[in-house]
Design a protein around this motif. Structure first.
Motif, mmCIF file in Angstrom:
data_model
loop_
_atom_site.group_PDB
_atom_site.id
_atom_site.type_symbol
_atom_site.label_atom_id
_atom_site.label_comp_id
_atom_site.label_asym_id
_atom_site.label_seq_id
_atom_site.Cartn_x
_atom_site.Cartn_y
_atom_site.Cartn_z
ATOM 1 N N SER A 24 0.809 -1.228 0.000
ATOM 2 C CA SER A 24 0.000 0.000 0.000
ATOM 3 C C SER A 24 0.841 1.276 0.000
ATOM 4 N N HIS A 37 2.795 4.343 -1.464
ATOM 5 C CA HIS A 37 2.649 5.043 -2.737
ATOM 6 C C HIS A 37 3.385 6.382 -2.677
ATOM 7 N N HIS A 66 -6.237 0.578 5.925
ATOM 8 C CA HIS A 66 -7.193 -0.343 5.323
ATOM 9 C C HIS A 66 -7.782 -1.257 6.395
ATOM 10 N N LYS A 112 -12.449 -2.941 -2.013
ATOM 11 C CA LYS A 112 -10.989 -3.080 -2.081
ATOM 12 C C LYS A 112 -10.243 -2.107 -1.180
ATOM 13 N N ASN A 113 -10.576 -0.837 -1.236
ATOM 14 C CA ASN A 113 -9.819 0.173 -0.496
ATOM 15 C C ASN A 113 -10.566 0.718 0.718
#
Length: 316
Positions: free
Chosen positions: A92, A94, A193, A233-234
């Motif tokens: 995760s 970024h 998350h 998903k997120n």
């Protein structure tokens, strides 16, 4: 479990490095202001994406806790040889492009001089400052590492860690309980998350569905965001109530039973760390002072960087 000798070696390495790094390291080799070049890249990215500061701060932490602050987290995987950025805890991560852009700008004025590791350390400082937090002089002179293994990301402290596991993880890197509590304050920025705190809101134990240390209404809201069979998903939650502002709200919420991770709650299970949490909740100034001290200490850990990369993604 690390041996006493290993812990002593890491601590000795930290002590020698702190003396080796220098805030004026590039004064002669790169008379252009490296700090301002990196700050400009971070500022530009943050204007377009408010999640950048949290991402850069977390990236620096994840880099330093593996092989020291050597920018190994920036390296790309090669075929079956998976690098750190592809390890489960780092999937995760970024905003790598921010470091690439800063490196490109620095290379334009001082080619082959400034390490990616130094750029990442500077970017983490700028991320905090741009979010309303403190700023500080970053000691420089790190070298970039040539090794990056996804398997080593298992060394990162997990959000499910208890206080003993946290203390061991930090002490192995020469970091104290005060460093643990101060650096945990980085959770004032960012997003988590559902998978990171699912253990607290579903099937907590054989007898309890929810962690009893969680504020009941807060737990209900988390269960609404993250149902037991979550398919979004997120999906997840902000780490605190002001997730783009660097403040001491994290500690205040922690004392109210409104923290996300088991590792956050663990800070209240030891008298020393609990007292520090209360202190930082009461005083933004005390938190910032401790955070700066601990960030400099953590970002001064290195265990063998060897080069100045021209491209932060690739070894020379």
């Amino acid at each position: 479990m690390a041996t006493i000798a290993t812990v002593m070696l890491i601590t000795m390495s930290l002590a020698s490095l702190v003396s080796a790094l220098n805030v004026n390291y590039y004064e002669n080799a790169c008379p252009h202001n490296v700090d301002s070049i990196v700050a400009a890249a971070v500022h530009k990215a943050t204007m377009n994406d408010k999640t950048v500061p949290a991402a850069l701060l977390r990236m620096h932490f994840h880099d330093c806790f593996i092989r020291g602050c050597d920018a190994s987290v920036l390296l790309e995987s090669k075929g079956k040889k998976k690098a750190e950025k592809d390890g489960p805890p780092n999937i995760s991560l970024h905003a790598f492009y921010v470091i690439d852009n800063a490196k490109k700008a620095v290379e334009a004025v001082c080619p082959g001089v400034v390490s990616c590791a130094d750029i990442l350390a500077l970017a983490a400082r700028d991320a905090v400052a741009l979010s309303g937090g403190p700023t500080w002089d970053v000691p420089k002179g790190r070298k970039d590492g040539r090794i990056s293994k996804a398997t080593e990301t298992r060394q990162l402290p997990a959000p499910t860690f208890n206080i003993s596991q946290l203390q061991q993880s930090f002490s192995q890197r020469g970091l104290s309980l005060e460093d643990l509590v101060a650096l945990s304050g980085g959770h004032t920025l960012g997003f988590a998350h559902c998978s990171s705190f699912q253990n607290r809101i579903h099937k907590f134990s054989q007898k309890l569905e929810i962690d009893p240390s969680l504020n009941p209404s807060f737990a209900r809201s988390l269960r609404g965001i993250c149902p037991s069979h979550n398919k979004v998903k997120n999906a997840g939650s902000s780490l605190d109530s002001s997730s783009t502002l660097f403040d001491n709200a994290y500690y205040k919420l922690l004392l109210q039973g409104k923290s996300l991770f088991s590792s956050d709650q663990a800070l209240l299970t030891h008298p020393t760390t609990k007292a520090l949490v209360s202190n930082f909740a009461d005083s933004q100034e005390e938190f910032e002072r401790a955070f700066v001290k601990s960030m400099i200490k953590m970002s001064s850990i290195t265990n063998g960087g060897q080069e100045i990369r021209l491209n932060c993604k690739l070894v020379r």
